[in-house]
Design a protein around this motif. Structure first.
Motif, PDB file in Angstrom:
ATOM      1  N   UNK A  22       0.705 -15.619  10.787  1.00 55.00           N
ATOM      2  CA  UNK A  22      -0.695 -15.924  10.460  1.00 55.00           C
ATOM      3  C   UNK A  22      -1.094 -17.315  10.941  1.00 55.00           C
ATOM      4  N   UNK A  23      -0.127 -18.176  11.150  1.00 53.03           N
ATOM      5  CA  UNK A  23      -0.447 -19.454  11.750  1.00 53.03           C
ATOM      6  C   UNK A  23      -0.884 -19.304  13.197  1.00 53.03           C
ATOM      7  N   UNK A  24      -0.472 -18.225  13.849  1.00 55.02           N
ATOM      8  CA  UNK A  24      -0.832 -17.981  15.249  1.00 55.02           C
ATOM      9  C   UNK A  24      -2.003 -17.019  15.390  1.00 55.02           C
ATOM     10  N   UNK A  25      -2.077 -16.018  14.531  1.00 59.04           N
ATOM     11  CA  UNK A  25      -3.133 -15.008  14.636  1.00 59.04           C
ATOM     12  C   UNK A  25      -3.329 -14.384  13.261  1.00 59.04           C
ATOM     13  N   UNK A  26      -4.553 -14.034  12.952  1.00 60.26           N
ATOM     14  CA  UNK A  26      -4.812 -13.396  11.661  1.00 60.26           C
ATOM     15  C   UNK A  26      -4.105 -12.045  11.613  1.00 60.26           C
ATOM     16  N   UNK A  27      -3.275 -11.851  10.592  1.00 55.26           N
ATOM     17  CA  UNK A  27      -2.491 -10.620  10.475  1.00 55.26           C
ATOM     18  C   UNK A  27      -2.432 -10.203   9.011  1.00 55.26           C
ATOM     19  N   UNK A  28      -2.621  -8.940   8.774  1.00 50.80           N
ATOM     20  CA  UNK A  28      -2.530  -8.410   7.414  1.00 50.80           C
ATOM     21  C   UNK A  28      -1.299  -7.525   7.314  1.00 50.80           C
ATOM     22  N   UNK A  29      -0.610  -7.626   6.171  1.00 54.30           N
ATOM     23  CA  UNK A  29       0.618  -6.862   5.932  1.00 54.30           C
ATOM     24  C   UNK A  29       0.328  -5.743   4.943  1.00 54.30           C
ATOM     25  N   UNK A  30       0.668  -4.525   5.301  1.00 46.62           N
ATOM     26  CA  UNK A  30       0.450  -3.351   4.446  1.00 46.62           C
ATOM     27  C   UNK A  30       1.813  -2.813   4.023  1.00 46.62           C
ATOM     28  N   UNK A  31       2.193  -2.960   2.733  1.00 46.74           N
ATOM     29  CA  UNK A  31       3.512  -2.496   2.286  1.00 46.74           C
ATOM     30  C   UNK A  31       3.633  -0.973   2.399  1.00 46.74           C
ATOM     31  N   UNK A  32       4.861  -0.531   2.703  1.00 46.88           N
ATOM     32  CA  UNK A  32       5.174   0.898   2.798  1.00 46.88           C
ATOM     33  C   UNK A  32       6.178   1.275   1.715  1.00 46.88           C
ATOM     34  N   UNK A  33       6.268   2.563   1.432  1.00 49.93           N
ATOM     35  CA  UNK A  33       7.118   3.033   0.335  1.00 49.93           C
ATOM     36  C   UNK A  33       8.597   2.795   0.584  1.00 49.93           C
ATOM     37  N   UNK A  34       9.013   2.661   1.840  1.00 53.15           N
ATOM     38  CA  UNK A  34      10.429   2.462   2.140  1.00 53.15           C
ATOM     39  C   UNK A  34      10.831   0.991   2.162  1.00 53.15           C
ATOM     40  N   UNK A  50       2.348 -10.686  -4.772  1.00 52.18           N
ATOM     41  CA  UNK A  50       1.777 -10.318  -3.476  1.00 52.18           C
ATOM     42  C   UNK A  50       0.383 -10.880  -3.297  1.00 52.18           C
ATOM     43  N   UNK A  51      -0.374 -10.990  -4.377  1.00 48.01           N
ATOM     44  CA  UNK A  51      -1.732 -11.538  -4.300  1.00 48.01           C
ATOM     45  C   UNK A  51      -1.699 -13.008  -3.908  1.00 48.01           C
ATOM     46  N   UNK A  52      -0.810 -13.792  -4.561  1.00 44.11           N
ATOM     47  CA  UNK A  52      -0.719 -15.214  -4.234  1.00 44.11           C
ATOM     48  C   UNK A  52      -0.200 -15.412  -2.816  1.00 44.11           C
ATOM     49  N   UNK A  53       0.730 -14.605  -2.390  1.00 43.23           N
ATOM     50  CA  UNK A  53       1.255 -14.700  -1.034  1.00 43.23           C
ATOM     51  C   UNK A  53       0.158 -14.395  -0.017  1.00 43.23           C
ATOM     52  N   UNK A  54      -0.673 -13.395  -0.304  1.00 43.23           N
ATOM     53  CA  UNK A  54      -1.779 -13.044   0.593  1.00 43.23           C
ATOM     54  C   UNK A  54      -2.779 -14.193   0.689  1.00 43.23           C
ATOM     55  N   UNK A  55      -3.019 -14.878  -0.438  1.00 40.78           N
ATOM     56  CA  UNK A  55      -3.926 -16.031  -0.407  1.00 40.78           C
ATOM     57  C   UNK A  55      -3.383 -17.136   0.488  1.00 40.78           C
ATOM     58  N   UNK A  56      -2.085 -17.381   0.411  1.00 36.74           N
ATOM     59  CA  UNK A  56      -1.475 -18.408   1.261  1.00 36.74           C
ATOM     60  C   UNK A  56      -1.621 -18.029   2.728  1.00 36.74           C
ATOM     61  N   UNK A  57      -1.344 -16.777   3.054  1.00 36.54           N
ATOM     62  CA  UNK A  57      -1.425 -16.334   4.448  1.00 36.54           C
ATOM     63  C   UNK A  57      -2.850 -16.431   4.981  1.00 36.54           C
ATOM     64  N   UNK A 100      -3.572 -25.968   0.163  1.00 36.67           N
ATOM     65  CA  UNK A 100      -2.766 -26.683  -0.843  1.00 36.67           C
ATOM     66  C   UNK A 100      -2.858 -25.998  -2.201  1.00 36.67           C
ATOM     67  N   UNK A 101      -4.066 -25.568  -2.558  1.00 34.50           N
ATOM     68  CA  UNK A 101      -4.236 -24.891  -3.845  1.00 34.50           C
ATOM     69  C   UNK A 101      -3.494 -23.556  -3.865  1.00 34.50           C
ATOM     70  N   UNK A 102      -3.576 -22.820  -2.748  1.00 36.10           N
ATOM     71  CA  UNK A 102      -2.904 -21.522  -2.682  1.00 36.10           C
ATOM     72  C   UNK A 102      -1.392 -21.695  -2.732  1.00 36.10           C
ATOM     73  N   UNK A 103      -0.884 -22.707  -2.010  1.00 36.52           N
ATOM     74  CA  UNK A 103       0.559 -22.966  -2.023  1.00 36.52           C
ATOM     75  C   UNK A 103       1.002 -23.423  -3.404  1.00 36.52           C
ATOM     76  N   UNK A 139      12.546 -13.990   3.741  1.00 34.39           N
ATOM     77  CA  UNK A 139      12.546 -14.315   5.169  1.00 34.39           C
ATOM     78  C   UNK A 139      11.401 -13.594   5.879  1.00 34.39           C
ATOM     79  N   UNK A 140      11.148 -12.364   5.507  1.00 36.29           N
ATOM     80  CA  UNK A 140      10.041 -11.632   6.132  1.00 36.29           C
ATOM     81  C   UNK A 140       8.700 -12.248   5.758  1.00 36.29           C
ATOM     82  N   UNK A 141       8.536 -12.654   4.511  1.00 41.54           N
ATOM     83  CA  UNK A 141       7.292 -13.319   4.113  1.00 41.54           C
ATOM     84  C   UNK A 141       7.095 -14.617   4.890  1.00 41.54           C
ATOM     85  N   UNK A 142       8.191 -15.352   5.102  1.00 41.97           N
ATOM     86  CA  UNK A 142       8.094 -16.594   5.876  1.00 41.97           C
ATOM     87  C   UNK A 142       7.629 -16.312   7.298  1.00 41.97           C
TER      88      UNK A 142
END
Length: 630
Positions: free
Chosen positions: A210-222, A70-77, A580-583, A201-204
């Motif tokens: 995030x390519x259109x607008x800065x957005x942060x994802x907060x995981x939920x327990x479900x 999740x950390x690396x994915x957040x860096x890419x986003x 590129x480094x994050x990817x 698919x959801x991560x994609x």
């Protein structure tokens, strides 16, 4: 014994088959964007206690797991949303840079041609061809101003359209993410096994968002994620997607604003609220760079129109009349917010050309005071009453505003758009000086009077004849002034003598009784006095607090746009490296390595074959037991 071997071998076969299936899935998706490599997680079955100790019962596959961080994915986003902002802003800025810096399509060639026409007029002030050439070059200059402004207007419309398209894309992403949230939540409830492909698919989609607008994802327990935009406004909560809307700006109908659609209306976003992404780049370009460029170009047009008009008004045309306005000078544009409830009307006028900035202003009434905000830097000044003058603009109001009413004032916005030539009659070009000086023939002293220069704006008594008569003791008397007839005025050789809106200098030593006259320049069709002064407008420091000429103002505009374009290009290049480094970091963990998968195929194939051999041995053992019983 044989039955236990059958069970262990069957588990081993299933584990190997799962490994082969997962490896095949990885290989087939090696080029699928956003796919995370999967692997089976094996664990031993619970051992069975016997008199000889705990006997193993084989293996089972507990889950199929994504190789994911999740950390690396957040860096890419995060890096992607910043890159999109830089690239979009730079792509738009490059258009302005190419337009203004073009050696043929820019303003500089047209302005140089115009002042070349003024120079020609000063050499041939009564020549019809020279006068026609001046009007033609002035018309070409006006067309160039209007053409540049028209390009800026099209860029504004294009930005509005792109903003609307970006909002549609954002709404598409959030609705798909909300739908996937629901599917993932339902799938995850089945023995708590993660639906890996749905998660990918959801991560994609979140990366695309995030390519259109800065957005942060907060995981939920479900298993779902909540999405929040850069300003903290919700985009997705569970399976509910919130909708963004692109609407007309209540302050300026030419501008599209973005906000969150709620039951109570649209909650507007500022450019800073969006944070990053394509939408942030578009809004920053439009609201900062494009507005400033349009205003700066308008300021140059206003500067030329006003300074040239002022000097032209101080000249005399071929009919003997003082010059009129040569160019049309636009007035500040004032827009009322659509939410205003009061009956007030705001007005603005240019009080000082040199003090003008390239900023717009917001005037808000809070019920007691007026708050004037310079929008380029958000500095605020508060006044109890209007009119007030700020940055060379006088703000005034008529009628009674209501608390909360606001107005948008754009002092120079229409300067280039409305710049035009008002002179059509060639006889109305005021090339001559309206006054001339002369020495009396009976003068006996060495006094020599120079040509008078006219002060701006010209005085109403400018063409009245004034006589300077010298007395003994180095003084002179004045007759014919519009403000009285001074006597005994001290004389200083070469010093300025000013009356009725003109200034003249007398060198040498006049003798008592010597006289000099300043009078209407009757029949001065061949005089070029004012044409020479019109030529000096090009080098007059009339802008930026009296520190810049018209050419300097345009050079500052071109330089500012060029520097910003290079800054954005450098920022985009730097951010691309971070992306590129994050990817690469993400791919090192989650990407499919075909060599590794090929090795896994052999490993699971051999495991499958070995498990099959165990089954064969168990079968032989079982057959042996049966044969003993027979």
């Amino acid at each position: 014994m044989a039955s236990a071997l059958f069970g262990i071998a069957t588990g081993a076969l299933n584990a190997a088959r799962s490994g082969l299936q997962t490896t095949s899935h990885n290989i087939s998706n090696a080029n699928t964007a956003g796919y995370s490599r999967q692997g089976i997680v094996q664990s031993t079955n619970a051992s069975l206690f016997t008199g000889a100790g705990f006997m193993g019962q084989g293996v089972n596959v507990s889950t199929v797991q994504r190789q994911y961080s999740g950390f690396l994915e957040s860096q890419v986003q995060t890096s992607q949303t910043r890159l999109s902002r830089f690239e979009t802003w730079h792509g738009q800025m490059a258009q302005i840079d190419d337009l203004l810096a073009d050696p043929t399509a820019g303003l500089t060639p047209a302005m140089n041609d115009f002042f070349a026409g003024v120079q020609t007029l000063s050499q041939h002030p009564a020549d019809t061809a020279a006068r026609q050439s001046l009007v033609s070059s002035a018309s070409a200059l006006a067309a160039r101003f209007q053409s540049l402004d028209n390009r800026f207007s099209r860029m504004l419309q294009d930005s509005n359209g792109r903003i609307g398209a970006s909002v549609d894309a954002i709404n598409g992403y959030t609705s798909q993410i909300a739908e996937l949230n629901d599917r993932i939540r339902l799938a995850s409830s089945n023995d708590l096994q993660p639906p890996n492909d749905l998660l990918d698919e959801r991560d994609r989609l979140i990366r695309g968002l995030n390519g259109e607008i800065e957005a942060s994802a907060v995981p939920q327990s479900d298993g779902s994620v909540n999405i929040f935009f850069g300003n903290g406004q919700p985009g997705v909560v569970g399976s509910k997607a919130f909708t963004l809307a692109a609407t007309r700006d209540p302050a300026n109908p030419e501008t599209t604003t973005v906000g969150l659609q709620t039951a109570g209306g649209v909650v507007q976003f500022r450019a800073a609220d969006v944070g990053g992404g394509n939408l942030a780049g578009l809004m920053a370009f439009r609201d900062v760079s494009l507005n400033q460029a349009t205003n700066a170009l308008g300021r140059i047009a206003l500067g030329l129109a006003q300074t040239f008009n002022d000097q032209h008004a101080a000249g005399m045309d071929l009919t003997g009349a003082l010059g009129g306005a040569f160019f049309n000078a636009a007035q500040p544009q004032v827009l009322s917010y659509s939410s205003n409830t009061g009956g007030a009307t705001m007005a603005a006028s240019i009080a000082s050309l040199s003090a003008l900035t390239d900023s717009d202003y917001r005037v808000a009434f809070d019920g007691t005071n007026y708050r004037i905000t310079r929008m380029s830097d958000n500095s605020v000044q508060t006044f109890a009453t209007l009119p007030q003058t700020l940055d060379g603009v006088t703000f005034s109001i008529a009628g009674a505003p209501a608390a909360g009413d606001s107005f948008l004032v754009q002092p120079t916005r229409n300067g280039a758009r409305e710049f035009g030539v008002l002179i059509s009659d060639l006889n109305r070009i005021a090339a001559a000086s309206p006054v001339r000086s002369a020495s009396a023939r009976a003068n006996i002293g060495s006094g020599v009077i120079g040509a008078p220069t006219v002060s701006l704006p010209p005085d109403s008594n400018l063409t009245q004849t004034v006589t300077l008569t010298f007395n003994a003791g180095g003084t002179f008397d004045v007759t014919g002034t519009g403000t009285g007839n001074p006597t005994g005025v001290a004389f200083t050789a070469g010093g300025a003598i000013s009356y009725n809106g003109w200034t003249v200098r007398i060198d040498g030593t006049p003798q008592p009784g010597d006289s000099f006259t300043i009078s209407l320049n009757s029949g001065g069709s061949g005089d070029n006095g004012n044409a020479l002064q019109l030529g000096k407008v090009q080098t007059l420091k009339s802008l930026m607090g009296g520190s810049a000429t018209l050419g300097d103002g345009y050079a500052t505009l071109v330089s500012g746009v060029g520097n910003k374009t290079r800054e954005l290009a450098a920022g985009a290049a730097s951010q691309l490296m971070l992306v590129d480094n994050a990817v690469a970091a993400r791919e090192s963990l989650s990407g499919v390595n075909l060599d590794e998968e090929a090795a896994n195929l052999l490993r699971y194939q051999q495991a499958y074959q070995a498990a099959g051999r165990v089954i064969q041995i168990a079968d032989e053992m079982f057959s042996t037991i049966l044969s003993i019983g027979a």
